[in-house]
Design an enzyme around this catalytic site. Sequence first.
Site, short mmCIF file in Angstrom:
data_model
loop_
_atom_site.label_atom_id
_atom_site.label_comp_id
_atom_site.label_asym_id
_atom_site.label_seq_id
_atom_site.Cartn_x
_atom_site.Cartn_y
_atom_site.Cartn_z
N ASP A 193 39.49 40.46 34.02
CA ASP A 193 39.89 41.21 32.84
C ASP A 193 40.24 42.61 33.32
O ASP A 193 40.65 42.79 34.45
CB ASP A 193 38.78 41.20 31.79
N HIS B 232 43.56 42.30 34.06
CA HIS B 232 44.47 42.48 32.92
C HIS B 232 45.10 43.87 32.95
O HIS B 232 46.18 44.07 32.41
CB HIS B 232 43.72 42.28 31.60
#
Length: 537
Positions: A279, A313
């Site tokens: 992430d 991300h």
Amino acid sequence: MLISLQLNAQSAWKLPRVEEPRFSHLECSITDYGAVPDGYFLNTRSIQSAIDGCAQKGGGTVQIPAGLWLTGPIVLKSNVNLNLAAGATLLFTKDKSQYPLVKANWEGFEQMRNQSPISAEHATNIAITGKGVIDGNGDAWRAVKKDKLTESQWKKRVGSGGVLSKDGRIWMPSESYARGDQLKDAGRISPDKDAAFYESVKDFFRPNLLVLTSCDKVLLEGVTFQNSPAWCLHPLMSRNITVRNVFVKNPWYAQNGDGIDLESCSNVLIENSVFDVGDDALCMKSGRDADGRQRAMATKDVIIRNCTVYASHGGFVVGSEMSGGVNNVYVSNCTFMGSDIGLRFKTTRGRGGIVENIFIKDIFMKDIPGDAILFDMYYMAKDPVPLDGEKRVLPKVEKLPVNETTPQFRNIEIRNVFVHGAQKAVFIRGLPEMPVKDIRISNAVFQVQKGIDIQEAGNIRFENVKVYVSDTRPVIDVVNGKNILFDGLEYPQKSELLVRIAGENNQSIQLKNTDYSKAAQKLEASLGATDTAVSFK
């Protein structure tokens, strides 16, 4: 104490001095308390006794020698340095019964969570150092999306047990997890929930690997932190934090597998570290919505330098939980290789909070699947790059009243950015009632598919920016932009369209010191926009 650094003629920045912990010469080994390095014996009591004993003697260093040390959750104490020797692995057990439910915090809300593998609260002068590995055994806790695994990996995961979602696209580790996944804010503490309820969905409350709450003088140095059930490193409402020469590693499919989340923290230095996670990597937060605004503790006075980010991300990220504000952050000399987004600023209506006074320079990016630089005030809590076949609906654009729930991005300077491969160079999307404003991007080279996309923004400056795009219709796209300047823009020869504008609220868009002969068409205006909003000098 603050020192002043003159960055340019327009602004002076004050960088924080971050105080590091110091420890006495006392040393003890966990083996003195009966720890066994065979990966089978559960060493929780031995390791905790070593930490407690060292703290009771005034502090010092607790040594973890080479070996495979299986343990349950442990709590750091003031004046203790937990040192992992080369070859030492601190492995946290898959047995979830070893992790009691505790009152904690998740994304700014008070929540019930499983106790974190490593935690500390109101501790001063603490450290985790050395050359060993801390492994959170996160696969025992996480749900996994089918689209993020190969066919053989998916078959193996399903065959291991667990539960599938109704559509068969998500594997969950247990029925307990699946029950929690069906509920809104299952972990949020409220009078209508009793102990039996929380136990019924216990598996859903994935812990962060390391949580340091209201701590002061923290050092994380040299260690590999990996395989976290959720966020990996989570300093919360803490100050004087130094993170140096660490490797933070989570599988790329690990949802919520963030690298480091600074939440409502101040006086922080992160340097010479590597992140390869599932992430966001280097993330600034300060609580979500009303809870974050009520806490009113910004993340501020942060230095990030000489870091490398691989899968993530976002490389450097602000938000989306930034309701307490984020300010005075200095990022320099960082490399992002394969991050979905390079520089990622995200928020949404309801957050409130002000993000301002962010300075970023000397950023190098390669193979970015999404946007190199992104400011988005319509964050939808989805992965930034859609999976194959995933359909997304554009947000409804409407102007709402400005109040305490309206977020703001402003006063951000980015310079010396070099991008070799990205879907889009720059994407800026503000709200009609609160544009993204006062952004300066200078001395940048983008080798990308698409150029610059600006929606609902004002006082944006691009100076000495080179945008080498493969899709040249258009190079620049502006919807309702005001006071936008492109000074010294470079773009490909034989471009189809240089600038496209749309919307009735475009105003004072200016290009200068630019060769316009390379574009077959300089300007296209539509949807209420007029040519008079743009000037070419």
